[in-house]
Scaffold this motif. Structure first.
Motif, short mmCIF file in Angstrom:
data_model
loop_
_atom_site.label_atom_id
_atom_site.label_comp_id
_atom_site.label_asym_id
_atom_site.label_seq_id
_atom_site.Cartn_x
_atom_site.Cartn_y
_atom_site.Cartn_z
N ASN A 47 149.86 44.09 110.63
CA ASN A 47 150.17 42.81 111.27
C ASN A 47 149.54 42.67 112.66
O ASN A 47 149.82 41.71 113.38
CB ASN A 47 151.68 42.62 111.37
N ASP A 49 149.99 44.78 115.25
CA ASP A 49 150.73 45.49 116.29
C ASP A 49 150.10 46.86 116.54
O ASP A 49 149.36 47.38 115.70
CB ASP A 49 152.20 45.66 115.89
N ILE A 50 150.41 47.44 117.69
CA ILE A 50 149.86 48.74 118.09
C ILE A 50 151.00 49.74 118.22
O ILE A 50 151.99 49.47 118.90
CB ILE A 50 149.10 48.63 119.42
N VAL A 51 150.83 50.91 117.61
CA VAL A 51 151.80 52.00 117.73
C VAL A 51 151.23 53.05 118.68
O VAL A 51 150.08 53.46 118.53
CB VAL A 51 152.09 52.65 116.36
N VAL A 61 156.03 50.57 119.97
CA VAL A 61 155.25 49.57 119.25
C VAL A 61 155.06 48.36 120.17
O VAL A 61 156.02 47.84 120.74
CB VAL A 61 155.95 49.13 117.95
N PHE A 62 153.80 47.89 120.30
CA PHE A 62 153.47 46.74 121.12
C PHE A 62 152.98 45.60 120.23
O PHE A 62 152.20 45.82 119.29
CB PHE A 62 152.39 47.12 122.15
N THR A 63 153.46 44.40 120.53
CA THR A 63 153.10 43.25 119.72
C THR A 63 152.81 42.04 120.59
O THR A 63 153.26 41.96 121.74
CB THR A 63 154.25 42.90 118.74
N ARG A 64 152.04 41.09 120.04
CA ARG A 64 151.77 39.83 120.72
C ARG A 64 152.68 38.72 120.20
O ARG A 64 152.70 37.62 120.76
CB ARG A 64 150.32 39.43 120.51
N GLU A 65 153.40 39.00 119.12
CA GLU A 65 154.23 37.97 118.49
C GLU A 65 155.63 37.98 119.09
O GLU A 65 156.30 39.01 119.11
CB GLU A 65 154.31 38.22 116.99
N ARG A 68 158.74 39.47 117.31
CA ARG A 68 158.85 40.92 117.14
C ARG A 68 159.00 41.65 118.47
O ARG A 68 159.04 42.89 118.50
CB ARG A 68 157.61 41.46 116.40
N MET A 69 159.06 40.91 119.55
CA MET A 69 159.20 41.55 120.87
C MET A 69 160.62 42.06 121.09
O MET A 69 161.57 41.55 120.52
CB MET A 69 158.83 40.57 121.97
#
Length: 480
Positions: A47, A49-51, A61-65, A68-69
């Motif tokens: 999706n 995201d970065i682990v 876990v980092f996300t732009r969405e 999911r933050m």
């Protein structure tokens, strides 16, 4: 360092500068500062995201969405972790505090993503990074223009206050010079204040994170094979090593060569768990390892069994004699000591002598099974050596020849056991079982009890114990 490609086509890199960086068209478009000393690995999810896995043993876990933050409270906790980091000044080059800009510099935008500026806050120097079009505090700089501190008549670069939770008198001073091995300093601190050895990693990590100037190229030694103390209380630091030794894989300890693993040079071996002026291979007591050829520095594939040979049996014997005076109704008798001394003689020269002394091993078994948990570690260390050099004789002294079960019980390492165990004993039990694979007779004993060994490998040592040494011992066994 790790580099991956996201499903978006962007590159993500991690490294030793505490950051994860996102790249697009050759430009860094985002910098994700991490609250740890080193970022070990990154991975991309389908999706986008970065682990991230770091040296603080946390996976994030980092996300732009937005959906999911993390909740705002969790994000603030993460920001606070970043802001409270201690960044050694020596990692940033020469810093003249008087020439640094004040807080007003943060009113100006950064010149590029990831730019770091030092801000003079008066009493402290803060590091801020330009990330996501705003300045983010990423820690406080320690060690800049720092003067020496005096403690007990000596000058130190740092004198930390350690709260051990003992009320008004609970603060204990921890002196430290940046030229010291952090694990030596931690060992001296624990020994002086009679604190449990299980705190070793916590104290050493505290020193590393809060002091600057730790030169990993000189004087740093592996916490699993380093330290020169068997009996706590010695004040001299171990001799400096000129080779960097990773705290998880050691200096030369676990690098298989053509036939057998190499071992550290005599001047660098120190065991922080069991040692005071002991466990130094290089005197006649320890078997010598053949010098490594240029080809033997290759780590993988592992072609031989990993063993843990380093020891000083005389020092172990002296420690047992000392502890025996503290034992009430299960002391070793004079006769048992005589038999034990014969076994010690064998362990000092296992290749040039034979073990014709079952009574000595029986004395060791008595200590492991009947002595108090906190006093068994020297005897377990001897079991580790018997497993290495005389597995058949060791098995003969144990009911049903069940060496694996004996070590499991001695270390409290059953996967379904909830009984609190002594961490040093558990670590030595894993080491002993790993050494069992050194000889064919030992490998046969291990095969006959393979289900027990499998059970021991299922133990979640990271949840049951605090130190990293037991994880290394378990992983050494898993390599078998």
């Amino acid at each position: 360092m790790t580099v991956i490609v996201l499903s978006t086509g962007e590159f993500v890199s991690s490294g030793e500068d505490r950051t994860v960086r996102v790249w697009k068209d050759g430009q860094c478009i985002q910098t994700l500062q991490q609250p740890c000393i080193s970022v070990w690995s990154v991975a991309g999810l389908p999706n986008g995201d970065i682990v991230v896995g770091g040296s603080d043993s946390v996976v994030r876990v980092f996300t732009r969405e937005a959906e999911r933050m993390a909740v705002p409270e969790a994000q603030k906790e993460f920001d606070d972790l970043l802001a409270n980091q201690a960044i050694p000044a020596n990692q940033l080059g020469d810093i003249n505090k008087e020439k640094l800009s004040g807080p007003e510099a943060l009113q100006q935008p950064g010149k590029k993503e990831g730019q770091v500026v030092m801000i003079n806050m008066g009493a402290t120097v803060e590091a801020h990074q330009w990330s996501g079009n705003e300045w983010q505090k990423i820690g406080e700089v320690v060690g800049s223009n720092k003067s020496k501190q005096t403690y007990e008549g000596k000058e130190y670069d740092y004198v930390f206050d350690i709260d051990v939770g003992a009320g008004p008198n609970g603060n204990i001073k921890l002196p430290y010079n940046v030229s010291q091995n952090p694990y030596d300093a931690a060992q001296e601190f624990l020994a002086k204040n009679e604190l449990p050895q299980s705190f070793m990693d916590q104290v050493a990590d505290f020193i590393i994170k809060n002091a600057d100037g730790v030169n990993l190229g000189s004087g740093y030694q592996d916490p699993y094979t380093g330290g020169n103390r068997y009996t706590p209380g010695a004040t001299d630091a171990a001799p400096a090593s000129n080779t960097y030794a990773d705290p998880f894989t050691g200096s030369g300890s676990y690098r298989p060569g053509n036939v057998a693993p190499t071992v550290p040079a005599p001047s660098t071996y120190n065991d922080p768990f069991t040692g005071g002026a002991s466990y130094r291979p290089g005197n006649a007591a320890a078997p010598a390892a053949a010098p490594a050829s240029p080809q033997s520095t290759k780590i993988l594939p592992i072609r031989g069994y990993l063993t843990l040979k380093q020891a000083n049996p005389d020092a172990v014997f002296n420690k047992i004699r000392s502890l025996n005076e503290e034992i009430a109704d299960v002391k070793l008798t004079a006769e048992e000591f005589e038999y034990l001394s014969l076994s010690i003689s064998f362990l000092k020269n296992p290749t040039g002598a034979s073990l014709n002394n079952d009574a000595g091993i029986l004395a060791v078994i008595k200590m492991v099974t009947q002595w108090p948990l906190d006093k068994r570690f020297p005897a377990l260390d001897l079991v580790r050596l018997f497993a290495l050099y005389a597995p058949d004789e060791l098995a003969a002294a144990i009911p049903h020849r069940d060496v694996a079960g004996f070590l499991r019980d001695a270390g409290g390492l059953s996967s379904d056991s909830n009984i609190a165990s002594n961490e040093t004993n558990a670590m030595l039990a894993y080491r002993g079982l790993a050494n069992l694979f050194n000889k064919e007779a030992g490998r046969q004993l291990a095969w006959e009890r393979r289900s027990i060994i499998s059970d021991m490998l299922q133990v979640d040592v990271s949840g049951k114990f605090k130190g990293k040494t037991i994880r290394l011992a378990q992983s050494t066994l898993a390599v078998k």
